[in-house]
Enzyme design. Structure first.
Site, PDB file in Angstrom:
ATOM      1  N   SER A  64      33.295  65.886  92.651  1.00 45.72           N
ATOM      2  CA  SER A  64      33.358  66.605  93.922  1.00 45.72           C
ATOM      3  C   SER A  64      33.703  65.704  95.107  1.00 45.72           C
ATOM      4  CB  SER A  64      32.023  67.314  94.115  1.00 45.72           C
ATOM      5  OG  SER A  64      32.018  68.061  95.291  1.00 45.72           O
ATOM      6  N   ASP A 276      36.753  70.081 100.034  1.00 42.83           N
ATOM      7  CA  ASP A 276      36.211  68.836  99.481  1.00 42.83           C
ATOM      8  C   ASP A 276      37.039  68.439  98.245  1.00 42.83           C
ATOM      9  OD1 ASP A 276      35.279  70.619  97.607  1.00 42.83           O
ATOM     10  OD2 ASP A 276      33.364  69.609  97.336  1.00 42.83           O
ATOM     11  N   ASP A 278      36.893  68.657  95.051  1.00 41.86           N
ATOM     12  CA  ASP A 278      37.185  69.568  93.936  1.00 41.86           C
ATOM     13  C   ASP A 278      37.395  71.004  94.417  1.00 41.86           C
ATOM     14  OD1 ASP A 278      34.513  69.918  94.559  1.00 41.86           O
ATOM     15  OD2 ASP A 278      33.879  70.226  92.485  1.00 41.86           O
ATOM     16  N   ASP A 280      35.622  73.195  96.146  1.00 44.86           N
ATOM     17  CA  ASP A 280      34.650  74.285  96.119  1.00 44.86           C
ATOM     18  C   ASP A 280      33.886  74.401  97.440  1.00 44.86           C
ATOM     19  OD1 ASP A 280      33.006  72.097  95.850  1.00 44.86           O
ATOM     20  OD2 ASP A 280      31.957  72.812  94.060  1.00 44.86           O
ATOM     21  N   ALA A 371      25.218  75.392 104.562  1.00 45.39           N
ATOM     22  CA  ALA A 371      25.827  74.944 105.812  1.00 45.39           C
ATOM     23  C   ALA A 371      27.017  74.024 105.536  1.00 45.39           C
ATOM     24  CB  ALA A 371      24.789  74.228 106.662  1.00 45.39           C
ATOM     25  N   ASN A 372      26.972  73.315 104.393  1.00 42.83           N
ATOM     26  CA  ASN A 372      28.054  72.380 104.075  1.00 42.83           C
ATOM     27  C   ASN A 372      29.341  73.066 103.616  1.00 42.83           C
ATOM     28  OD1 ASN A 372      27.651  73.077 101.365  1.00 42.83           O
ATOM     29  ND2 ASN A 372      26.358  71.311 100.952  1.00 42.83           N
ATOM     30  N   GLY A 499      18.624  66.039  95.489  1.00 47.21           N
ATOM     31  CA  GLY A 499      18.794  66.315  94.058  1.00 47.21           C
ATOM     32  C   GLY A 499      19.991  65.569  93.501  1.00 47.21           C
ATOM     33  N   ARG A 505      16.073  63.204 102.277  1.00 43.01           N
ATOM     34  CA  ARG A 505      16.827  63.701 103.428  1.00 43.01           C
ATOM     35  C   ARG A 505      15.871  64.232 104.492  1.00 43.01           C
ATOM     36  NH1 ARG A 505      22.067  63.576 101.625  1.00 43.01           N
ATOM     37  NH2 ARG A 505      22.425  64.358  99.519  1.00 43.01           N
TER      38      ARG A 505
END
Ligand code: 16G
Ligand code: MG
EC number: 5.4.2.3
Length: 576
Positions: A64, A276, A278, A280, A371-372, A499, A505
């Site tokens: 990714s 991004d 890949d 997605d 949100a990303n 994860g 974070r």
């Protein structure tokens, strides 16, 4: 199971002894050179999963948004979903078994999961553009074949395209044709149908700049370009011909640095987006006339999409229930806007697409976005049937709205969040509603927020509840957060172990009224003491250098100053 053959082939993909990896939020991810044995073993596991589910299983080779040197692998379950949690455990066990134990672990899994070894198996494989991906996908194929599985290697695909292929194959083509042309045809037909009668047809509405992160998205968007060129003109940047994958570009870079990618020529008020590595994830952005950068993230994408869907439902007079699913990272302004202005129900799940996806399946129409920029919309079978029926029965404007919904269903990739599909949905909505990127951005104003990474000795010491919004352990931490946030208006902060990386974070947001100017002042008074204590304690990591540069630039607000202090306390806690 021919254990001798497995042993023999496995030796060609031998595991470096002592290496331990975990099937995390999005599969295995690490430096490409450590992954050969994992790929081979995931080929084996995919065969077992395929036998057990009597379905086609997908294996995607990608890391990714990670750097080009990394790679990764994830398995795709029958309906295009992420691998079931119990199989994630099997994947971790199999990947970590030392060479001599591996055949036994494989047998154990097949016994535990009640796999009928006589059943046929079929596996489909896709890969991104990383230099290491081709060889690694060959190792997956070795694993599949040694266990007697059949396979189809799609070669280069975006991650969501592989999810789509798996879904198509396991629904006997009902969802679509399991070919790359099938994917382009399905999406472009829906997009063209949706936009053909749109009132707004000027260049401003019909052109878009796309940063492809130097990844697979560029190849696939280029292939698709002529299918949609009548409705949308896309200009590709970071298409992989020059730059390095995900380096200073792509959705993750833009979202986390809150600035434009390198290599993109932006003029004021032009609509731009980034995929991004890949493809997605997607985020949008633009520069205003003063040259200020405005990010439109997954929260605003979810808001645009849900308000459009809600309007269409009102038009056709159907009360299908819409649920919007977010994570704790959703900006508080978005949640308030969705609940209070749009009156839709909002739910929060743990980070990671699988959690959002499963929650979204509970509704007639489930809109989910992180949100990303990772997300999609799911329509229940019942809702889809109803909409299709209404598109035939209703008249005039109502019928038109039902037909639009029908096309929206086809345009979304319902197997997984998909940058290409989401981009087309967003573009269609903007065209249909005659919205400029600024008008979209103005739906609500994000609360200022910061997200930080903290390196700690053991991230698992932190455990959370309430969709990761409350800390359970270590004791006292949640109280400290509560004390902190109650001082500021509309403020919220949480801490969770990642994860995907070996870090913790920290997220915080607060009302824009919280003063930004007093940072240096604060720094020179009470905070300095804590700060110096932290430095003396040997905390010379990334976080400190970021903090120092922010302080120097005077960018830190009161709240963030407090959070930095709080992190220092946290770090000291772990290093005791
Ligand atoms: C992965 C996840 C994404 C999550 C990100 C950060 C999938 C397909 N992707 O990219 O959903 O936001 O990791 O997770 O699930 P983290 O904060 O736990 O490291
Ligand atoms: Mg991705």
């Amino acid at each position: 199971m021919d254990l001798d053959a497995i042993r023999e082939y496995s030796a060609l993909h031998a595991k470096p002894s002592g290496l331990v990896l975990q099937y995390g939020t999005a599969g295995f991810r690490t430096k490409a050179e450590h992954l050969d044995h994992v790929m081979f073993r995931m080929g084996l596991l995919a065969v077992l999963r395929s036998k057990q589910t009597k379905s086609t299983i997908g294996v995607m080779v990608t890391a990714s948004h990670n750097p080009e040197e990394d790679n990764g692998v994830k398995l795709v379950d029958p309906l295009g979903e992420m691998l079931a949690p119990s199989w994630e455990e099997h994947a971790t066990c199999l990947a970590n078994a030392e060479e001599h134990e591996m055949p036994r672990v494989l047998m154990d899994i097949s016994v535990k999961a009640a796999v009928n070894l006589h059943q046929d198996a079929f596996v489909v494989i896709g890969r991104d553009t990383r230099p290491s991906s081709e060889k690694l996908s060959q190792s997956v194929i070795d694993g599949v074949t040694v266990l007697g599985g059949q396979f189809h290697d799609y070669g280069l695909l975006t991650t969501p395209q592989l999810h789509y292929m798996v879904y198509c194959r396991n629904t006997s083509g009902q969802y679509g044709k399991a070919t790359i042309e099938g994917y382009y045809e399905k999406l472009s037909k829906a997009f063209m149908e949706l936009t053909k009668q749109a009132f707004c047809s000027g260049d401003e509405y019909r052109s878009l700049k796309v940063d492809c992160a130097n990844g697979i998205g560029a190849l696939k968007l280029r292939e698709m370009e002529h299918y949609i060129s009548q409705g949308l003109s896309v200009q590709l940047f970071n298409d992989g011909t020059k730059g390095k994958l995900n380096h200073l570009c792509g959705a993750d870079f833009v979202k986390s640095h809150q600035k434009p990618p390198q290599g993109m020529e932006m003029k004021s008020n032009e609509r731009c987006c980034s995929f991004d590595g890949d493809a997605d994830r997607i985020v949008y952005y633009y520069l205003d006339v003063d040259g200020h950068f405005h990010l439109i993230d997954g929260d605003k994408i979810a808001t645009l999409i849900s308000s459009f869907l809600k309007e269409l439902l009102l038009e056709i007079g159907e009360s299908l229930n819409i649920g919007v699913v977010q994570t704790a990272y959703a900006n508080g302004s978005s949640t308030r806007y969705l609940e209070e202005v749009m009156k839709v129900s909002v739910y929060c799940t743990k980070t990671g697409v699988k959690h959002l996806h499963h929650k979204a399946q509970e509704f007639d129409i489930g809109v989910y976005f992180e949100a990303n920029g990772h997300g999609t919309v799911l329509f229940s079978k019942a809702a889809e049937t109803k909409i299709k029926q209404l598109a035939k029965e209703l008249e005039d404007k109502k019928r038109e709205a039902a037909k639009m919904l029908e096309n929206v269903i086809d345009l979304f990739n319902q197997a997984a969040g998909d940058a290409i599909s989401d981009m087309l949905v967003i573009e269609a909505i903007l065209i249909l509603k005659g919205l400029t990127v600024q008008q979209w951005d103005a739906l609500y104003t994000d609360l200022p927020n910061r997200q930080l990474k903290v390196k700690v000795a053991d991230r698992q010491v932190i455990s959370t509840t309430d969709a990761e919004r409350q800390v359970v352990t270590p004791p006292g931490l949640q109280e400290a957060i509560n004390d902190l946030v109650k001082k500021y208006k509309l403020s919220r902060a949480f801490v969770r172990p990642s994860g995907t990386e070996d870090i913790v974070r920290v997220y915080a947001e607060a009302d824009s009224q919280v003063s930004w100017g007093s940072a240096i002042e604060k720094m020179c008074s009470e905070s300095l003491t804590t700060w110096v204590v932290g430095l003396v304690a040997g905390e010379k990591n990334y976080f400190n250098s970021v903090a120092v540069s922010l302080i120097i630039k005077g960018l830190m607000s009161d709240l963030f100053m407090q959070i930095f202090r709080f992190i220092l306390i946290l770090q000291n806690y772990f290093h005791q």
